[in-house]
Scaffold this motif. Structure first.
Motif, short mmCIF file in Angstrom:
data_model
loop_
_atom_site.label_atom_id
_atom_site.label_comp_id
_atom_site.label_asym_id
_atom_site.label_seq_id
_atom_site.Cartn_x
_atom_site.Cartn_y
_atom_site.Cartn_z
N LEU A 190 0.72 -1.20 0.00
CA LEU A 190 -0.18 0.01 0.17
C LEU A 190 0.77 1.34 -0.06
O LEU A 190 0.43 2.40 -0.68
CB LEU A 190 -0.91 0.14 1.11
CG LEU A 190 -2.12 -1.04 1.10
CD1 LEU A 190 -2.99 -1.06 2.47
CD2 LEU A 190 -2.93 -0.76 -0.09
N LEU A 191 2.11 1.22 0.44
CA LEU A 191 2.97 2.35 0.61
C LEU A 191 3.61 2.54 -0.79
O LEU A 191 3.69 3.66 -1.07
CB LEU A 191 3.87 2.25 1.79
CG LEU A 191 3.44 2.54 3.13
CD1 LEU A 191 4.58 1.96 4.34
CD2 LEU A 191 3.24 3.93 3.41
N ALA A 192 3.85 1.26 -0.94
CA ALA A 192 4.68 1.42 -2.59
C ALA A 192 3.92 2.07 -3.53
O ALA A 192 4.37 2.91 -4.38
CB ALA A 192 5.26 0.13 -2.81
N LYS A 193 2.36 1.92 -3.50
CA LYS A 193 1.33 2.05 -4.41
C LYS A 193 1.23 3.85 -4.59
O LYS A 193 0.87 4.34 -5.34
CB LYS A 193 0.08 1.67 -4.06
CG LYS A 193 -0.13 0.34 -4.54
CD LYS A 193 -1.41 -0.40 -4.01
CE LYS A 193 -2.28 -0.99 -4.82
NZ LYS A 193 -2.14 -0.81 -6.16
N LYS A 194 1.47 4.41 -3.10
CA LYS A 194 1.49 5.73 -3.08
C LYS A 194 2.83 6.31 -3.20
O LYS A 194 2.92 7.56 -2.83
CB LYS A 194 1.14 5.96 -1.51
CG LYS A 194 -0.37 5.38 -1.27
CD LYS A 194 -0.56 5.86 0.35
CE LYS A 194 -2.27 5.33 0.62
NZ LYS A 194 -3.06 6.06 -0.25
N GLY A 195 3.89 5.53 -3.86
CA GLY A 195 5.06 6.20 -4.18
C GLY A 195 6.17 6.25 -3.08
O GLY A 195 7.32 6.75 -3.35
N SER A 236 -4.96 -2.96 10.71
CA SER A 236 -4.09 -1.99 11.23
C SER A 236 -2.92 -1.44 10.34
O SER A 236 -2.79 -0.59 10.26
CB SER A 236 -3.11 -2.91 12.45
OG SER A 236 -2.32 -3.88 11.81
N SER A 237 -2.87 -2.24 9.25
CA SER A 237 -1.84 -2.18 8.18
C SER A 237 -2.67 -0.98 7.24
O SER A 237 -2.05 0.31 6.87
CB SER A 237 -1.59 -3.19 7.06
OG SER A 237 -0.99 -4.04 8.05
N GLU A 238 -3.94 -1.18 6.88
CA GLU A 238 -4.73 -0.10 6.31
C GLU A 238 -4.64 1.12 6.93
O GLU A 238 -4.34 2.33 6.40
CB GLU A 238 -6.00 -0.70 6.16
CG GLU A 238 -6.95 0.26 5.22
CD GLU A 238 -8.41 0.04 5.25
OE1 GLU A 238 -8.89 0.25 4.21
OE2 GLU A 238 -8.77 -0.03 6.44
N GLU A 256 -2.77 4.92 5.74
CA GLU A 256 -3.00 6.10 5.47
C GLU A 256 -2.54 7.25 6.54
O GLU A 256 -2.66 8.50 5.92
CB GLU A 256 -4.89 6.05 5.89
CG GLU A 256 -5.57 5.20 4.85
CD GLU A 256 -5.29 5.56 3.51
OE1 GLU A 256 -5.55 6.85 3.33
OE2 GLU A 256 -5.14 4.84 2.74
N CYS A 257 -2.32 6.91 7.78
CA CYS A 257 -1.88 8.03 8.55
C CYS A 257 -0.41 8.30 8.13
O CYS A 257 0.07 9.80 7.88
CB CYS A 257 -1.90 7.38 9.87
SG CYS A 257 -3.23 7.51 10.82
N VAL A 312 -0.82 14.82 11.61
CA VAL A 312 -1.45 13.47 11.86
C VAL A 312 -1.38 13.06 13.43
O VAL A 312 -0.36 13.21 14.10
CB VAL A 312 -0.73 12.07 11.26
CG1 VAL A 312 -1.40 11.04 11.72
CG2 VAL A 312 -0.68 12.26 9.69
N ASP A 313 -2.80 12.91 13.75
CA ASP A 313 -3.00 12.48 15.15
C ASP A 313 -3.08 11.05 15.25
O ASP A 313 -3.95 10.48 15.06
CB ASP A 313 -4.16 13.22 15.75
CG ASP A 313 -4.57 12.80 17.29
OD1 ASP A 313 -3.97 11.89 17.94
OD2 ASP A 313 -5.16 13.69 17.99
N TRP A 314 -1.86 10.39 15.62
CA TRP A 314 -1.93 8.96 15.53
C TRP A 314 -2.93 8.07 16.47
O TRP A 314 -3.75 7.13 16.37
CB TRP A 314 -0.50 8.33 15.70
CG TRP A 314 0.15 8.35 14.51
CD1 TRP A 314 0.90 9.45 14.09
CD2 TRP A 314 0.49 7.44 13.55
NE1 TRP A 314 1.74 9.17 12.85
CE2 TRP A 314 1.41 8.01 12.46
CE3 TRP A 314 0.05 6.05 13.52
CZ2 TRP A 314 1.64 7.28 11.46
CZ3 TRP A 314 0.59 5.24 12.31
CH2 TRP A 314 1.22 6.03 11.24
#
Length: 409
Positions: A23-28, A313-315, A319-320, A330-332
């Motif tokens: 998911l992170l790789a998809k966001k660059g 939790s990954s999803e 996003e955060c 971001v407020d984790w």
């Protein structure tokens, strides 16, 4: 010492780590995964919930999973002293997928990790994290491989190490679980099941005839094999023996219906045991890090919620993290911890009620109220974040009301 630089370093290449990486790789973003083992490797947590399919879809991994030929799954069946009932996930209250798979985790996890690599994530197998130095926007991990060290430099660390619990150990985040110490003894068998009552499209959960806090899983695979395990407090299941084979075979023999189902099974694989698997932490996120899945809190295997919680939790973390790496505030706690823990607390409510017998009474209660059964089916299918479901929004209150109805009958 060689240094690897990336935007994010993830500890662990299991489902949580692989999906977060993809998911992170998809966001660059550039992502490195540090994995202690060599894949494929054995793991339990083999009966996926229907909610998992959404996350596999988002990570572009679903087609690879579908093509692997895993056992189709459409629900859960329960048996107790001759009483049988089942829940079909396709008839659940919540929207979303109603079918899923039962998987050999060695093969499944390898597929997910390979798919993450295909999408640009770099996985470093056989590297064990031995030290961490984490600050906001700057983290350094040292990982050891065959006596040689490798340094990983990143802006953020996600711990998806599962029962390895790397950051909780190294950052002293562990705290005792509220659950009592239970033990699981399990193996894979050539099942040879010819029981006409047995549905290979569902996991079978069997409750011990007299000790209702002891239960068994039977997870059929697509190749004529199955995963079988017993779970209970250590003192109780030790009455069947001291070594794992004595415990598992003695436990099965004491549950007549399960013993009948498995009467032709060939026990041809090492029998293993895990004790004291429930865990908790003082915090799930801090400056420069977040904990995913079992690295944070693991409840119990009874509803197969572990992989679902890991993927959720990954999803949430991705996003955060995407916004934080993009220099947004971001407020984790508000955006990661609280949403994640809502679903965890829902699962926790039903796990506790399973062991004290209340949820078992609901499970085995014969009702023609399809809407209520559909709401319970949603919980069992993993939709613990659907607040439109009354049994999610007000889990304890709704459960107790239903228990009262069951008792009155």
């Amino acid at each position: 010492m060689k240094e690897i630089k990336s935007d994010v370093v993830i500890i662990g290449a299991g489902p949580a780590g692989a999906i977060a990486g993809a998911l992170l790789a998809k966001k660059g973003w550039q992502v490195s995964i540090v994995e202690r083992e060599e894949f494929p490797r054995f793991s339990i947590g083999e009966s996926l919930l229907a909610q998992c399919i959404e996350y596999l879809e988002k990570a572009d991994m679903l087609e690879a999973v579908k093509s692997a030929g895993f056992q189709y799954k459409n629900g859960a069946a329960f048996e107790w002293d001759g009483a049988r009932t089942s829940f079909d996930f396709r008839e659940k209250f919540s929207p979303g997928h109603g079918t899923t798979f039962q998987v050999q985790r060695a093969k499944f996890d390898k597929i997910l990790a390979d798919e993450a690599e295909r999408q640009g994530v770099k996985v470093y197998y056989r590297h064990s994290v031995v030290s961490v130095d984490i600050a906001e926007n700057n983290a350094k991990l040292i990982a050891e491989n065959d006596g040689e060290n490798l340094a990983f430099q990143a802006r953020f660390v996600l711990d998806a190490s599962g029962f390895g619990r790397v950051l909780p150990r190294l950052l002293d985040l562990d705290r005792p679980s509220e659950f009592p110490v239970r033990e699981s003894v399990f193996t894979h068998v050539e099942d040879n099941i010819d029981d006409s009552h047995f549905d290979r499209d569902k996991i079978l959960i069997t409750v011990h005839p007299s000790e209702r806090d002891i239960w068994y899983w039977l997870i059929p695979f697509a190749d004529g094999r199955a995963s079988i395990g017993v779970v209970g407090e250590k003192e109780k299941i030790s009455t069947w023996g001291q070594d794992p084979e004595q415990i598992l075979k003695g436990a099965i023999a004491s549950a007549p219906e399960l013993a009948k189902t498995l009467r032709n099974a060939k026990f041809d694989t090492e029998i293993q045991r895990i004790c004291g698997y429930s865990s908790d932490v003082t915090k799930l996120a801090g400056p420069g890090f977040a904990l995913l899945g079992n690295a944070g809190e693991f409840l119990d295997p009874v509803f197969s919620s572990g992989v679902t919680i890991a993927m959720k939790s990954s999803e949430l973390a991705v996003e955060c993290l995407h916004r934080q790496l993009s220099e947004e505030a971001v407020d984790w706690d508000e955006e990661f911890v609280e949403p994640l823990k809502h679903g965890v607390e829902v699962f926790k409510t039903y796990v506790k009620a399973w062991y004290d017998g209340r949820f078992q009474d609901v499970i085995f209660y014969q009702t023609d109220q399809k809407e209520i059964k559909g709401m319970i089916s949603s919980i069992l299918a993993g939709y613990a974040w659907d607040k439109k479901n009354p049994f999610v929004a007000a889990a304890e209150r709704r459960l107790n009301t239903l228990v009262e109805i069951c008792s009155a009958k």
